[in-house]
Write an enzyme that holds these catalytic residues in place. Structure first.
Site, PDB file in Angstrom:
ATOM      1  N   LYS A 111       0.835  -1.214   0.000  1.00 17.11           N
ATOM      2  CA  LYS A 111       0.000   0.000   0.000  1.00 17.11           C
ATOM      3  C   LYS A 111       0.866   1.260   0.000  1.00 17.11           C
ATOM      4  CE  LYS A 111      -4.308  -1.479   0.336  1.00 17.11           C
ATOM      5  NZ  LYS A 111      -5.056  -1.786  -0.821  1.00 17.11           N
ATOM      6  N   LYS A 194      -2.859 -12.577  -9.373  1.00 11.46           N
ATOM      7  CA  LYS A 194      -4.151 -13.090  -8.909  1.00 11.46           C
ATOM      8  C   LYS A 194      -5.301 -12.214  -9.388  1.00 11.46           C
ATOM      9  CE  LYS A 194      -5.234 -10.609  -4.757  1.00 11.46           C
ATOM     10  NZ  LYS A 194      -6.095 -10.649  -3.606  1.00 11.46           N
ATOM     11  N   LYS A 197      -9.658  -6.934  -7.238  1.00  9.32           N
ATOM     12  CA  LYS A 197     -10.322  -5.695  -7.659  1.00  9.32           C
ATOM     13  C   LYS A 197      -9.324  -4.641  -8.109  1.00  9.32           C
ATOM     14  CE  LYS A 197     -12.647  -6.587  -4.231  1.00  9.32           C
ATOM     15  NZ  LYS A 197     -13.486  -7.006  -3.114  1.00  9.32           N
TER      16      LYS A 197
END
Ligand code: ADP
Ligand code: TRP
Length: 329
Positions: A111, A194, A197
């Site tokens: 992040k 993977k 979203k």
């Protein structure tokens, strides 16, 4: 009976990754364990959603949980922010969590890379809030996908540390759980990584037939195998992984033989995959629409779920306050 808890952040619709990584286990577990499932709306604040989206996103996931087959009679469903007790436990865990260890969590580091302008304290303490969610209900098992393993390790660490600091045997160490021998990682259709979203490569449970077909037909492939029994490169392996999950082992074997004999036509494989994904999603899609339209039922589920969760949370908090030393004067 063993206790199970799990949740998902309401940051969009559920996709096949969420389903095969987590929700499928929820549905299976509700018959065998004492389960509760929740919608982690506080966790979603780490990325600053708009106020008008908060409730709507929670409603969406609630309708999707129900459509996937979670039965609130067997497994209460609640919205995290309806159970304020979690915040108190979060505070206690934060007092015993150290900056260095929180900074080393991979998803935090990711992040920091992805949103350098918004490295807030909520992101840093994501694992302590998650530990509070889990330990609040003294869960034994937590069905989550592979990417949550480190958060689970942190939850065990905070449980052990609490016990050590106060010299008690209070919290058990929760284990992650999946029905398959190994945690599933559902790949995206863009060749690597993977389905997720933020990766923008998802097939959503609510996607219609035309959308599913378009997404699958656009999946990355190569020019085909050039040797017998050749190892598959990642984009092709990903297609086969999806095929095995959605179409089953027979379809997998069929196309695997064709691949090994160098006779595979990716177009055929994709058509079958699109058909099978649609057959899988269609009944769920219909139920999502039906539940979404039933405002009253959704409210009832969330209200009753919150009541059950608060009962369990109150009991834990009473005991934890006592252990920490907050006794009546
Ligand atoms: P996303 O990556 O789309 O933001 P979340 O992080 O909200 O999804 O994940 C919710 C749950 O779904 C977690 O238990 C996570 O492990 C699982 N999950 C998400 N994507 C996948 C995937 N591609 N494969 C397996 N499990 C997944
Ligand atoms: N971190 C989880 C995710 O991103 C969501 C979550 C929050 C969770 N608290 C939890 C999952 C407690 C299981 C148990 O998907």
């Amino acid at each position: 009976m063993e206790r199970v808890i799990s949740g998902i952040r309401p940051t969009g619709n559920l996709h096949l990754g969420n389903y095969f990584g987590a929700v499928k286990s929820f549905v299976k577990m509700q018959d065998e364990y004492n389960c509760m499932f929740f919608i982690a709306d506080w966790h979603s604040l780490t990325t600053h959603p708009k106020p008008e989206n908060i409730r709507q996103s929670a409603r969406t996931i609630l309708a999707e949980y129900l459509a996937c087959g979670i039965d609130p009679q067997k497994a209460p469903i609640y919205i995290q922010s309806d159970v304020k007790q979690v915040l108190e436990l979060y505070l206690y865990f934060n007092m015993n969590a150290y900056l260095g260890e929180l900074e080393r969590v991979t998803s935090f580091k990711e992040k920091v890379r992805k949103q350098p302008d918004n490295v807030n304290a909520g992101l840093l303490t994501y694992p302590t809030l998650m530990a509070a969610d889990i330990l609040m209900h003294k869960a034994d098992k937590v069905p989550v996908g592979k990417d949550q393993e480190q958060n689970m390790e942190m939850a065990r660490l905070f449980a052990r540390r609490f016990n050590r600091i106060y010299d008690v045997e209070y919290f058990k160490e929760p284990e992650s759980f999946h029905y398959t021998a190994e945690a599933v990682k559902v790949p995206g259709l863009d060749g690597s990584g993977k389905m997720g979203k933020s990766e923008g490569n998802c097939i959503y449970l609510c996607d219609d037939e035309a959308t599913i077909k378009k997404k699958v037909m656009r999946a990355v492939t190569d020019a085909g195998p050039t040797m017998l029994n050749q190892e598959k490169p990642e984009p092709i392996r990903n297609l086969f992984t999806l095929l095995e999950l959605v179409s089953g082992p027979e379809a997998y074997d069929y196309y695997n033989d064709l691949y090994n004999n160098m006779q595979i036509r990716y177009g055929d494989l994709k058509k079958q995959l699109a058909r099978d994904i649609n057959a899988f999603c269609a009944p769920i899609r219909e139920k999502i629409l039906a539940y979404s339209a039933d405002e009253q039922y959704m409210q009832q589920v969330a209200r009753e779920g919150a009541e059950r969760a608060r009962e369990s949370a109150d009991k834990t908090l009473r005991e934890v306050r006592e252990i920490i030393g907050f006794r009546s004067l």
